[in-house]
Design an enzyme around this catalytic site. Structure first.
Site, PDB file in Angstrom:
ATOM      1  N   ASP A   8       0.866  -1.176   0.000  1.00 52.61           N
ATOM      2  CA  ASP A   8       0.000   0.000   0.000  1.00 52.61           C
ATOM      3  C   ASP A   8       0.909   1.236   0.000  1.00 52.61           C
ATOM      4  OD1 ASP A   8      -2.408   1.607   0.456  1.00 52.61           O
ATOM      5  OD2 ASP A   8      -1.673   1.805   2.515  1.00 52.61           O
ATOM      6  N   ASP A  10      -0.328   5.147   0.987  1.00 52.99           N
ATOM      7  CA  ASP A  10      -0.656   6.120   2.035  1.00 52.99           C
ATOM      8  C   ASP A  10      -0.781   5.434   3.389  1.00 52.99           C
ATOM      9  OD1 ASP A  10      -1.061   8.489   0.303  1.00 52.99           O
ATOM     10  OD2 ASP A  10      -2.698   7.304  -0.510  1.00 52.99           O
ATOM     11  N   ASP A 167      -1.374  -0.898   6.068  1.00 53.45           N
ATOM     12  CA  ASP A 167      -1.520  -0.325   7.410  1.00 53.45           C
ATOM     13  C   ASP A 167      -2.946  -0.285   7.929  1.00 53.45           C
ATOM     14  OD1 ASP A 167      -2.552   2.920   7.226  1.00 53.45           O
ATOM     15  OD2 ASP A 167      -1.976   1.900   5.391  1.00 53.45           O
TER      16      ASP A 167
END
Length: 219
Positions: A8, A10, A167
């Site tokens: 990922d 961001d 995250d």
């Protein structure tokens, strides 16, 4: 053979919330709406630019599916591509990526951020050369947690094994939908308690990631 690593963006590789906060408030101010706080904007991040625009419109008291959507979306994406100063790397990212590359891991980024703004942010923080592929939120007909992005990355990277590194709740669901082990970076934008999210491994410091990958046992 070293596994493919699918990241990922961001909240995982970069802290983009300050940049998104600035761009979002610039869009709101240009139309006479009150600016929003960083934590509120951060809570909108992760599901792509259309979701962000709907959240901005709702907070401004407007119809999130109404006539303002297209204009605000276009303005937001346009600003995203040029206003990149607020994007910063999490500590240790470059050193970890260098080590992972030395280990022979091919790497890709799959992000719900639109493709061109994603490329601009990646270039700004110096990550371009580490990744064989970047897939943005407008690159395919679907966005995460649909596994299509991850499946396409696996097809391009051509390794029998892969790990998904992210995250957030969206990332946990994406990994599950793609049938991949999920390695979670605990310092990103997650809202749910860590123990409530399915994950195969966790790290709070990027210096630990190469060791996690190197020591992985594939069944």
């Amino acid at each position: 053979m070293a596994p493919a690593l699918i990241f990922d963006l961001d909240g995982t590789l970069i802290d983009s919330a300050p940049a998104i906060h600035k761009v979002s408030n610039d869009v709101l101010r240009a139309r006479g709406y009150a600016p929003l706080g960083l934590d509120q904007i951060r809570s909108f991040v992760g599901q792509g630019a259309p979701h962000l625009v709907r959240c901005l419109l709702t907070t401004a008291g407007e119809d999130p599916e109404g006539p303002l959507f297209d204009a605000i979306y276009a303005d937001l994406v346009s600003r995203y591509e040029t206003d990149v100063e607020g994007n910063t790397l999490y500590p240790g990212v470059i050193t970890a990526l260098q080590r992972l590359r030395e280990m022979g891991c091919p790497m890709a980024i799959t992000t719900n951020k639109p493709y061109k703004p994603a490329l601009a942010a990646i270039a700004h923080v110096g990550l371009t050369d580490y990744f064989q592929l970047v897939i943005g939120g407008d690159s395919l007909p679907t966005r995460k947690p649909n596994p299509e992005m991850v499946n396409e990355a696996r097809r391009v990277l051509r390794r029998p094994h892969a790990l998904y590194i992210g995250d957030s709740e969206i990332d946990a669901q994406t990994a599950q939908n793609a049938g991949l082990p999920f390695v979670i970076y605990t310092e990103g934008y997650r809202k749910t308690p860590l123990d409530a999210l399915p994950h195969a491994a966790k790290f709070h410091d990027f210096s630990a990631l190469p060791g996690i990958v190197e020591g992985w046992t594939w069944s």
